[in-house]
Design a protein around this motif. Structure first.
Motif, mmCIF file in Angstrom:
data_model
loop_
_atom_site.group_PDB
_atom_site.id
_atom_site.type_symbol
_atom_site.label_atom_id
_atom_site.label_comp_id
_atom_site.label_asym_id
_atom_site.label_seq_id
_atom_site.Cartn_x
_atom_site.Cartn_y
_atom_site.Cartn_z
ATOM 1 N N MET A 1 25.136 3.802 0.054
ATOM 2 C CA MET A 1 25.443 3.161 -1.244
ATOM 3 C C MET A 1 24.852 4.266 -2.502
ATOM 4 O O MET A 1 25.831 4.158 -3.443
ATOM 5 C CB MET A 1 24.600 2.010 -1.351
ATOM 6 C CG MET A 1 25.072 0.675 -1.800
ATOM 7 S SD MET A 1 26.728 0.481 -1.966
ATOM 8 C CE MET A 1 26.824 -0.863 -2.972
ATOM 9 N N GLY A 2 23.741 4.935 -2.148
ATOM 10 C CA GLY A 2 23.369 5.808 -3.357
ATOM 11 C C GLY A 2 24.239 6.813 -3.630
ATOM 12 O O GLY A 2 24.698 7.312 -4.668
ATOM 13 N N ARG A 3 24.943 7.615 -2.509
ATOM 14 C CA ARG A 3 25.767 8.628 -2.497
ATOM 15 C C ARG A 3 27.109 8.212 -3.399
ATOM 16 O O ARG A 3 27.708 8.788 -3.978
ATOM 17 C CB ARG A 3 26.153 9.276 -1.388
ATOM 18 C CG ARG A 3 27.125 10.278 -1.188
ATOM 19 C CD ARG A 3 27.290 11.017 -0.074
ATOM 20 N NE ARG A 3 25.998 11.770 0.671
ATOM 21 C CZ ARG A 3 25.345 12.858 0.101
ATOM 22 N NH1 ARG A 3 26.168 12.990 -1.039
ATOM 23 N NH2 ARG A 3 24.400 13.327 0.559
ATOM 24 N N ARG A 4 27.560 6.762 -3.264
ATOM 25 C CA ARG A 4 28.716 6.221 -3.748
ATOM 26 C C ARG A 4 28.544 6.122 -5.027
ATOM 27 O O ARG A 4 29.567 6.598 -5.946
ATOM 28 C CB ARG A 4 29.137 5.104 -3.104
ATOM 29 C CG ARG A 4 29.624 5.146 -1.924
ATOM 30 C CD ARG A 4 30.341 3.876 -1.261
ATOM 31 N NE ARG A 4 30.124 2.547 -2.094
ATOM 32 C CZ ARG A 4 30.079 1.323 -1.361
ATOM 33 N NH1 ARG A 4 30.371 1.145 -0.160
ATOM 34 N NH2 ARG A 4 29.681 0.296 -2.346
ATOM 35 N N LEU A 5 27.454 5.871 -5.513
ATOM 36 C CA LEU A 5 27.029 5.693 -6.942
ATOM 37 C C LEU A 5 27.146 7.226 -7.475
ATOM 38 O O LEU A 5 27.652 7.430 -8.660
ATOM 39 C CB LEU A 5 25.814 5.003 -7.169
ATOM 40 C CG LEU A 5 25.068 5.153 -8.693
ATOM 41 C CD1 LEU A 5 26.198 4.391 -9.793
ATOM 42 C CD2 LEU A 5 23.757 4.511 -8.850
ATOM 43 N N TRP A 6 26.419 8.141 -6.983
ATOM 44 C CA TRP A 6 26.334 9.366 -7.400
ATOM 45 C C TRP A 6 27.752 10.073 -7.480
ATOM 46 O O TRP A 6 28.171 10.484 -8.573
ATOM 47 C CB TRP A 6 25.655 10.459 -6.389
ATOM 48 C CG TRP A 6 25.683 11.808 -6.558
ATOM 49 C CD1 TRP A 6 26.450 12.915 -6.100
ATOM 50 C CD2 TRP A 6 24.593 12.442 -7.343
ATOM 51 N NE1 TRP A 6 26.131 14.013 -6.727
ATOM 52 C CE2 TRP A 6 24.958 13.886 -7.461
ATOM 53 C CE3 TRP A 6 23.539 12.097 -8.066
ATOM 54 C CZ2 TRP A 6 24.179 14.895 -8.124
ATOM 55 C CZ3 TRP A 6 22.732 13.182 -8.665
ATOM 56 C CH2 TRP A 6 23.087 14.235 -8.843
ATOM 57 N N VAL A 20 21.718 14.045 -15.506
ATOM 58 C CA VAL A 20 21.654 13.980 -13.941
ATOM 59 C C VAL A 20 20.556 13.585 -13.299
ATOM 60 O O VAL A 20 20.374 12.923 -12.384
ATOM 61 C CB VAL A 20 22.150 15.468 -13.565
ATOM 62 C CG1 VAL A 20 21.868 15.636 -12.312
ATOM 63 C CG2 VAL A 20 23.382 15.840 -14.032
ATOM 64 N N ALA A 21 19.179 13.849 -14.035
ATOM 65 C CA ALA A 21 17.960 13.563 -13.636
ATOM 66 C C ALA A 21 17.949 11.972 -13.505
ATOM 67 O O ALA A 21 17.122 11.486 -12.306
ATOM 68 C CB ALA A 21 16.943 14.223 -14.191
ATOM 69 N N VAL A 27 20.053 6.769 -8.038
ATOM 70 C CA VAL A 27 20.645 6.871 -6.665
ATOM 71 C C VAL A 27 19.545 6.580 -5.844
ATOM 72 O O VAL A 27 19.687 5.985 -4.755
ATOM 73 C CB VAL A 27 21.359 8.274 -6.477
ATOM 74 C CG1 VAL A 27 21.558 8.379 -4.972
ATOM 75 C CG2 VAL A 27 22.516 8.301 -7.289
ATOM 76 N N ARG A 28 18.361 7.258 -6.044
ATOM 77 C CA ARG A 28 17.236 7.020 -5.023
ATOM 78 C C ARG A 28 16.712 5.311 -5.019
ATOM 79 O O ARG A 28 16.325 4.764 -4.035
ATOM 80 C CB ARG A 28 15.906 7.689 -5.457
ATOM 81 C CG ARG A 28 16.112 9.185 -5.083
ATOM 82 C CD ARG A 28 14.864 9.923 -5.693
ATOM 83 N NE ARG A 28 15.227 11.498 -5.344
ATOM 84 C CZ ARG A 28 14.831 12.481 -6.142
ATOM 85 N NH1 ARG A 28 13.692 12.173 -7.220
ATOM 86 N NH2 ARG A 28 14.940 13.545 -5.848
ATOM 87 N N THR A 29 16.795 4.762 -6.152
ATOM 88 C CA THR A 29 16.448 3.122 -6.351
ATOM 89 C C THR A 29 17.569 2.356 -5.766
ATOM 90 O O THR A 29 17.209 1.558 -5.103
ATOM 91 C CB THR A 29 16.364 3.259 -7.771
ATOM 92 O OG1 THR A 29 15.461 3.844 -8.696
ATOM 93 C CG2 THR A 29 16.060 1.235 -8.127
ATOM 94 N N VAL A 30 19.014 2.765 -5.578
ATOM 95 C CA VAL A 30 19.688 2.147 -4.919
ATOM 96 C C VAL A 30 19.401 2.181 -3.589
ATOM 97 O O VAL A 30 19.485 1.155 -2.781
ATOM 98 C CB VAL A 30 21.265 2.578 -5.115
ATOM 99 C CG1 VAL A 30 22.277 2.019 -4.228
ATOM 100 C CG2 VAL A 30 21.326 2.166 -6.746
#
Length: 100
Positions: A1-6, A20-21, A27-30
């Motif tokens: 899921m995080g990668r999809r957001l990224w 980006v930070a 992404v980590r939170t997702v």
């Protein structure tokens, strides 16, 4: 899921280094939210304890991580695609006013 957001954000927007930070933390939170949801799904939202039935600690942490995610996404200030909804600044952010 995080990668999809990224990928979704970087495919659509050009971000500065500081943005980006923020996205990286979102992404980590997702990913953390997904892990916590899996724990709650496996264990259930309630646990037995010596004091009786209690809310699973992952439920509280899940709520906190969702708040963090909302704040991180608001910090990115990505416009809402639905034009019928007005875009407004996050709470506590005010425009600069001219002096009279």
């Amino acid at each position: 899921m995080g990668r999809r957001l990224w990928n979704a954000v970087l495919d659509e927007y050009e971000l500065d280094t500081h943005e980006v930070a923020v996205l990286r933390e979102a992404v980590r939170t997702v990913d953390q939210i997904e892990q916590l949801q899996a724990v709650v799904k496996d264990d259930g939202p309630m646990q037995n304890s010596p004091q009786g039935r209690r809310v699973h600690p992952a439920v509280s942490e899940l709520r906190q991580q969702r708040i963090v995610l909302a704040r991180l996404l608001a910090a990115l200030n990505i416009p809402v695609e639905d034009a019928s909804r007005p875009v407004r600044a996050p709470r506590g952010v005010y425009g600069i006013r001219g002096t009279a």
